[in-house]
Design a protein around this motif. Structure first.
Motif, short mmCIF file in Angstrom:
data_model
loop_
_atom_site.label_atom_id
_atom_site.label_comp_id
_atom_site.label_asym_id
_atom_site.label_seq_id
_atom_site.Cartn_x
_atom_site.Cartn_y
_atom_site.Cartn_z
N ARG A 86 -30.95 24.12 23.42
CA ARG A 86 -29.56 24.53 24.49
C ARG A 86 -27.92 23.55 24.61
NH1 ARG A 86 -33.40 25.67 27.93
NH2 ARG A 86 -34.24 22.82 28.90
N PHE A 87 -27.35 23.81 24.63
CA PHE A 87 -25.94 23.41 24.68
C PHE A 87 -25.40 23.90 26.34
CE2 PHE A 87 -24.68 22.46 20.39
CZ PHE A 87 -26.42 22.80 20.04
N GLN A 88 -24.31 22.77 26.70
CA GLN A 88 -23.42 23.36 27.52
C GLN A 88 -21.96 23.45 26.98
OE1 GLN A 88 -25.92 23.47 29.97
NE2 GLN A 88 -24.15 23.56 31.11
N TRP A 89 -21.51 25.21 27.21
CA TRP A 89 -20.05 24.79 26.61
C TRP A 89 -18.69 24.34 27.90
CZ3 TRP A 89 -16.35 29.67 27.17
CH2 TRP A 89 -15.27 29.79 26.18
N LEU A 90 -18.05 24.03 27.93
CA LEU A 90 -16.92 22.63 28.18
C LEU A 90 -15.57 23.84 28.00
CD1 LEU A 90 -18.40 19.32 27.90
CD2 LEU A 90 -18.18 21.02 30.27
N SER A 91 -15.23 24.53 28.68
CA SER A 91 -14.46 25.47 28.18
C SER A 91 -13.28 24.90 27.95
CB SER A 91 -14.10 26.27 29.54
OG SER A 91 -13.28 27.17 29.36
N PRO A 92 -12.44 25.33 26.78
CA PRO A 92 -10.40 24.58 27.57
C PRO A 92 -9.57 24.83 28.31
CG PRO A 92 -10.74 26.40 25.97
CD PRO A 92 -12.35 26.16 26.48
N LEU B 261 -16.64 24.92 35.34
CA LEU B 261 -15.67 23.91 35.34
C LEU B 261 -16.50 22.44 34.95
CD1 LEU B 261 -12.50 24.71 37.92
CD2 LEU B 261 -12.61 24.26 35.03
N ASN B 262 -17.54 21.78 36.54
CA ASN B 262 -18.31 21.08 35.82
C ASN B 262 -19.54 21.02 34.65
OD1 ASN B 262 -16.88 19.53 38.66
ND2 ASN B 262 -18.38 20.16 40.24
N GLU B 263 -20.12 21.94 35.18
CA GLU B 263 -20.79 21.89 34.45
C GLU B 263 -20.74 22.19 33.14
OE1 GLU B 263 -22.87 19.39 36.65
OE2 GLU B 263 -24.59 20.37 34.89
N GLY B 264 -20.01 23.45 33.05
CA GLY B 264 -19.37 23.95 31.96
C GLY B 264 -21.04 25.23 31.92
N VAL B 265 -20.95 26.27 30.83
CA VAL B 265 -21.71 27.08 31.09
C VAL B 265 -22.55 26.64 29.94
CG1 VAL B 265 -21.64 29.72 29.86
CG2 VAL B 265 -19.65 29.32 31.36
N GLU B 266 -23.87 27.43 30.72
CA GLU B 266 -25.22 27.36 29.20
C GLU B 266 -25.14 28.09 28.41
OE1 GLU B 266 -28.98 26.37 30.96
OE2 GLU B 266 -29.72 27.65 30.02
N LEU B 267 -25.42 27.49 27.56
CA LEU B 267 -25.85 28.30 25.95
C LEU B 267 -26.68 28.26 24.92
CD1 LEU B 267 -22.16 28.53 24.96
CD2 LEU B 267 -23.47 30.60 25.90
N THR B 268 -27.21 28.92 24.39
CA THR B 268 -28.60 28.39 23.43
C THR B 268 -27.55 28.98 21.76
OG1 THR B 268 -30.06 29.32 25.46
CG2 THR B 268 -30.87 29.07 23.44
N SER C 45 -7.46 26.43 22.46
CA SER C 45 -8.56 25.10 22.01
C SER C 45 -9.74 25.52 22.02
CB SER C 45 -8.06 24.14 22.72
OG SER C 45 -8.78 23.46 23.39
N PRO C 46 -10.68 24.96 21.72
CA PRO C 46 -12.20 26.00 21.41
C PRO C 46 -12.70 25.06 22.38
CG PRO C 46 -11.72 24.44 19.34
CD PRO C 46 -10.82 24.29 20.09
N GLY C 47 -12.76 24.50 23.12
CA GLY C 47 -13.56 23.42 23.71
C GLY C 47 -14.88 22.71 23.33
N LYS C 48 -15.38 22.46 24.29
CA LYS C 48 -16.24 21.59 23.68
C LYS C 48 -18.05 22.06 23.61
CE LYS C 48 -15.93 17.50 25.49
NZ LYS C 48 -15.55 16.22 25.79
N LEU C 49 -18.89 21.58 22.25
CA LEU C 49 -20.09 21.97 22.39
C LEU C 49 -20.88 20.51 23.03
CD1 LEU C 49 -21.24 24.68 20.90
CD2 LEU C 49 -21.17 25.23 23.29
N GLU C 50 -21.98 20.61 24.57
CA GLU C 50 -22.07 19.37 24.18
C GLU C 50 -24.25 19.77 24.46
OE1 GLU C 50 -19.75 16.50 27.56
OE2 GLU C 50 -21.60 17.47 28.18
N GLU D 64 -21.96 16.06 20.96
CA GLU D 64 -20.64 16.75 20.80
C GLU D 64 -20.53 18.07 20.04
OE1 GLU D 64 -18.91 14.86 24.63
OE2 GLU D 64 -17.95 15.12 22.97
N TYR D 65 -19.98 18.94 20.18
CA TYR D 65 -18.98 19.28 18.60
C TYR D 65 -18.38 20.18 19.17
CZ TYR D 65 -24.64 19.15 17.09
OH TYR D 65 -25.89 18.55 16.32
N SER D 66 -17.19 19.87 18.86
CA SER D 66 -15.60 20.40 18.45
C SER D 66 -16.19 21.80 17.25
CB SER D 66 -14.32 19.67 18.22
OG SER D 66 -15.16 18.60 16.65
N GLY D 67 -14.92 22.68 17.84
CA GLY D 67 -15.60 23.36 17.30
C GLY D 67 -14.00 24.08 16.56
#
Lengths: 392, 641
Positions: free
Chosen positions: B86-92, B118-125, B48-53, B59-62
């Motif tokens: 700027r996005f936070q990627w919430l890993s699946p 797990l809490n905040e996700g990973v910041e991606l630009t 599963s791709p997880g989510k981008l917030e 929110e974006y799904s992939g």
């Protein structure tokens, strides 16, 4: 009821109290001294210096059987006697190193790092020190140079003992011994390397005291290892907690000799596999070993010039006498069951609490607990080791 | 533009889109592609791709697609039509233990601790065009569970696991826990804490109630740094899992892991075996250890066949598990299979390593492992007289008042930290004498100890095997002593027959299985001899005689047990040449450096006379005593140098 004149009561009370205080102070001093951690004996055999767990530095007048607290803020591992002098080396808890005469006069003093073992030559020109990570430095102040600095392992805390230092008197050589051995060639791995994590120089190593360069690495010991060098710099002797004993002549450092195990004899390296286990031991000149002597060596020290040395085993009050250049024990000495000596209790980290004057044949040993010492005199003609003084 | 010109903003190296027009007004022209791999660069599947917030809350799904660019058999996650920003990627959710520990992009490599994303996700630009991201995961932990009767394949590593160890330095480190450790479970990652009001009387205070992520935490975490109010067991797990996270972390640290960059972090192989028989049923735990050791043989053979170098560390009764396996491997001729065997505080006899079975002082012949020495290049014993569990804690040079409240050695203190013993008996036994020596004593019946209970449980279908006058008195009317005697003799006959039959029927099967690297059958009636590869009729007969002799003595041995190797080291066997205890074989192995013993009894003071903290001693002794031999002189641990 003793009749005391009323007028004398105050004097009586005062005297009693004073006596109690004096006795209390003496008792506290003796009880409070803490076990001996490091020690040295003057070449003359007349004095000894000890540093105790409670940081007291005590000078012992072995001839007159007296002792005196010189300082109360000593680094526990720093007590050493300076060769050819009635002066000792020590370090205080502010890390200041001092060469001090027995009368209390400073010959040399300098700021340094907290040492875990150090040594100085008789002319005070060559100073070597070890730190907690088993690094060795030559000199002090501006001229301080690393001699061995190649990793954080092994270390004092990790191996449970000091990286022992021994300086030869008559040659510019010194020896370090810590743990096990390393077989990598010196040429391929310099002793100073900041990138290395696991040192290649933790075993028995011979160094040039003038240049600070390693001369030879000695192989064959296991685990906690102690080695010493004869005053004339000719012989290196090692022992470890696994009962292995080895010696080398410094003119032929690649030729290793095995010392006889006290009960088993000399292990023969060059026999083929497949023989009965008993056959690997040569017992041809083995003398009967008394009960209670142990091969697990805490330390070894020269007791008569460069000719005889003593080996001290763990949980034992029997010392073994060896002649340099020979693998066989010559004699065993019972050091006395009581008071229990520092050799009891696997106290490898206190292996500097045993010291000798090879010139005078004097041996000083700390006790298992308490701040006292036991003093012995060696007679090289009769081959006896007599206990001369015990102070508890 | 001259340098003297004052600009209304500072030049920035950030990708366009982070400044200037707000997200809603920018075109949806960005794309993010995520690939997954482990710390060795091996690609991992994406389910599963997880989510981008986005910062704005959108929110974006992939989608998950084949990776046509690099390898169509692998997957990637694609997020399309993103507004740059700027996005936070919430890993699946991912496979248990595959913790996210880093993210690589073209411009940077970021590393973080497991669980922290797990809490905040990973910041991606995201920028105009494509942004390619590689998510880096720890490989999952390895726990081999020898407690259940499962298929033989479960005792082995999977292909993926073998691949991992091969790629990670071509070495593996196996850890076998000790006595009284339940299987337990993993801990968790802390999500946050709720404040729950606590009412008492008129006042009110707040209690912190932790909330946990559902994912299992399979690595060590600094519990104190997380929160003062959590139980370390919730963080580190329990039983075998608690040991696993602690040992793995300490070993990595000892090898040079800095606690920050998890790329070099290497997994170990944890063996779980049923040694938790209760505080005083030690003999039963020994029999379980041997059955488990037998099951470990195929695993070690698998590693050897794969060409992977193996180091093995055991604690307390884990030594019996390992020595059983090595004894069998030694019989099979597997010389030097192990790089090192580290026996930490081993709960076996001090002469367990001898090559002479006649020196065994155990009445049933399970005290020594005469072939075990063959299967390891070097065997290192770490022992201490301050353990308190393997023998009485010896007086140290503490002040008298310290001795009164004597604590065990750094090693034991660490054991207590790692494993919270819920059993009050353990504490009692530890202080009174040492559970190890107690194993052969016959206690009052409420203390389930001595040989009796374990043997009677082993041969429960054949009881009674003994009788006495008391029993006759208590027997039913009309059932005199003579009949009791007949019954016991009959039972013995049956038992002897069945023991011999078991030896006969299993012998060839054992030989065949072991030759093929398969799980050998377990001896049931001959359980005390499970450290032998196979049992001949003669050996079985000899065992029956020993059993009878023991029974005649009311299940009490004639000799006291030898002291524990973890307590005295080799002191007992290396002493007097003329004494029957002197063992030239063991002595030889010392002289050749094949056996090594480290006495960890003494206390350590700093230069100022202060006692060096146990934690520090423990940690550094691991580095010096275990990791240095492995990395410097041995096969290595992971990819550490």
């Amino acid at each position: 009821m003793v009749a005391i004149n009323k007028r004398h009561w105050p004097a009586f009370i005062f005297t009693t109290v004073a006596l109690i205080v004096i006795i209390w102070v003496i008792v506290i001093q003796m009880l409070g001294a803490g076990p001996v951690m490091s020690s040295g004996v003057s070449d003359s055999g007349r004095y000894a210096i000890t540093a105790h767990k409670d940081n007291s530095l005590i000078l012992w007048d072995l001839q007159n059987k007296k002792w005196q607290i010189m300082h109360t803020n000593a680094n526990v591992y720093s007590a050493q006697f300076i060769p050819d002098a009635h002066a000792f080396l020590w370090q205080d808890l502010n890390d200041k190193v001092t060469a001090e005469t027995i009368e209390g006069r400073n010959l040399l003093t300098f700021q340094h790092f907290p040492t875990y073992g150090h040594a100085i030559s008789s002319d005070l020109k060559t100073y070597l020190s070890a730190d907690k990570d088993w690094n060795i430095f030559a000199g002090f102040g501006e001229s301080r140079e690393p001699v061995l600095q190649d990793g954080v392992s092994p270390s004092f805390t990790g191996s449970g003992k000091l990286l022992n230092l021994a300086m030869a008197r008559q040659q510019n050589l010194f020896l370090t011994s810590g743990f096990g051995h390393d077989s990598a060639p010196i040429a391929e791995y310099p002793p100073v390397d900041k990138e290395r994590r696991f040192s290649r120089y933790s075993g028995v190593t011979l160094w040039d005291a003038k240049t600070g360069k390693p001369i030879a690495k000695f192989q064959g010991n296991s685990a906690k290892t102690h080695a010493t060098i004869s005053p004339d710099g000719q012989w290196v002797v090692s022992g470890d907690e696994n009962g292995i004993g080895l010696y080398w002549n410094t003119n032929e450092p690649s030729k290793r000799h095995r010392l006889a195990r006290y009960y088993g004899g000399i292990f023969q390296d060059d026999l083929p596999e497949g023989l009965p286990d008993q056959d690997y031991y040569n017992q041809s000149e083995l003398i009967q070993a008394p009960k209670g002597v142990s091969n697990k060596t805490i330390t070894q020290t020269f007791i008569h010039k460069s000719k005889y040395y003593l080996r001290f085993g763990n949980n034992s009050h029997i010392a073994a006498l060896f002649r340099t250049g020979s693998p066989w024990p010559v004699k065993y000495f019972d050091l006395g069951e009581s008071p229990e000596l520092v050799t009891y209790g696997s106290q490898y980290s206190r292996n500097t609490a045993i010291a000798t004057s090879p010139e005078a044949g004097v041996l000083v040993m700390g006790h298992r607990s308490g701040g006292g010492i036991s003093v012995y005199q060696f007679d090289h003609e009769e081959l006896t080791l007599e206990r001369a003084w015990v102070e508890q | 533009m001259t340098t003297a010109t004052t600009l209304p903003f500072s030049p920035s190296s950030e990708p366009l889109g982070s400044h200037g027009a707000p997200d809603c007004c920018q075109g949806a022209s960005a794309e993010v592609i995520v690939r997954r791999q482990n710390t060795l660069g091996q690609r991992l599947p994406i389910i599963s791709p997880g989510k981008l917030e986005q910062d704005s809350g959108a929110e974006y799904s992939g989608t998950v697609e084949p990776d046509h660019t690099q390898n169509p058999e692998q997957q990637l996650a694609r997020f399309r039509e993103l507004s740059p920003g700027r996005f936070q990627w919430l890993s699946p959710d991912y496979a248990e233990g595959e913790h996210l520990i880093g993210v690589n992009t073209i411009s940077q490599e970021r590393r973080f601790a497991p669980g922290s994303a797990l809490n905040e996700g990973v910041e991606l630009t995201a920028v105009d065009g494509k942004r390619e991201v590689t998510a880096i995961h720890l490989p999952p932990p390895v726990v081999i569970n020898l407690r259940q009767d499962t298929d033989p394949e479960q005792d082995l590593l999977t292909l993926a696991q073998l691949d991992y160890f091969r790629a990670n330095g071509n070495n593996a480190l196996v850890f076998v826990h000790g006595y009284n450790v339940p299987h337990g479970d993993w801990g968790r990652f802390l999500k946050g804490e709720d404040r729950i009001p606590d009412w008492h009387g008129n006042g009110r205070s707040f209690r912190q109630i932790p909330r946990w992520h559902p994912q299992k935490a399979t690595v060590w975490q600094d519990a104190e740094a997380l929160s003062a109010s959590i139980d370390t067991a919730d963080v580190h797990g329990s039983g075998v899992h608690d040991w696993a996270v602690n040992m793995e972390y300490r070993l990595n640290e000892a090898a040079g892991f800095d606690g920050e960059n998890w790329m070099p972090f290497s997994r170990i192989i944890n063996i779980s075996w049923p040694g938790d028989t209760g505080s005083t049923d030690f003999m039963q735990a020994e029999l379980n250890a041997m059955a488990a050791g037998r099951r470990m043989v195929p695993l070690l053979q698998q590693l050897q066949d794969a060409g992977i170098a193996v180091n093995l560390i055991t604690h307390s009764l884990g030594a019996r598990v390992a020595l059983t396996a090595l004894n069998i491997l030694g019989i099979l001729g597997k010389q030097n299979l192990l790089d090192h065997l580290f026996l930490w505080q081993p709960a076996v006899a001090d002469n367990a390593l001898t090559n002479d079975a006649s020196r065994d002082s155990h009445p049933l012949g399970l005290g020594v492992f005469p072939y075990a020495y063959k299967a390891a290049k070097q065997i290192v014993v770490l022992h201490s007289k301050n353990d308190g569990i393997l023998g009485p804690a010896s007086p140290t040079d503490e002040n008298w008042w310290q001795a009164l409240v004597r604590h065990a050695s750094p090693v034991s203190a660490a054991i207590r930290d790692i494993v919270a013993s819920n059993d009050a008996m353990d504490e009692f036994l530890g202080y009174v004498h040492g559970a190890y020596d107690k194993k052969w004593w016959t206690f009052p019946s409420f203390l389930d100890n001595g040989f009796g209970p374990a043997i009677e449980s082993l041969y429960s279908d054949y009881l009674p095997l003994a009788f006495n006058a008391e029993q006759a008195d208590r027997a039913r009317r009309g059932y005199p002593l003579q009949q009791l005697r007949q019954q016991a003799l009959g039972n013995w006959q049956r038992l002897e027959q069945d023991i011999l039959a078991e030896a006969q029927s299993l012998r060839q099967h054992c030989i065949d299985c072991l030759r093929n690297g398969e799980r050998p059958p377990k001896y049931m009636l001959l359980a005390p001899l499970n450290h032998r590869a196979s049992i001949s009729m003669e050996a079985a007969q000899e065992y029956v005689e020993r059993l009878k002799a023991l029974a005649l003595n009311n299940w009490r041995p004639e000799n006291a047990p030898r002291p524990a190797l973890g307590y005295v080291g080799f002191e007992g066997v290396a002493k007097d040449q003329d004494s029957p205890q002197f063992d030239p074989f063991i002595s030889r192995n010392f002289d050749q450096g094949k056996f090594l013993v480290l006495d960890q009894t003494g206390w350590l003071l700093s230069h100022s006379g202060m006692k060096i903290p146990s934690d520090e001693v423990f940690e550094k002794s691991y580095t010096d005593a275990i990791m240095k031999p492995i990395v410097r002189e041995g096969a290595g641990f992971g990819r550490y140098k």
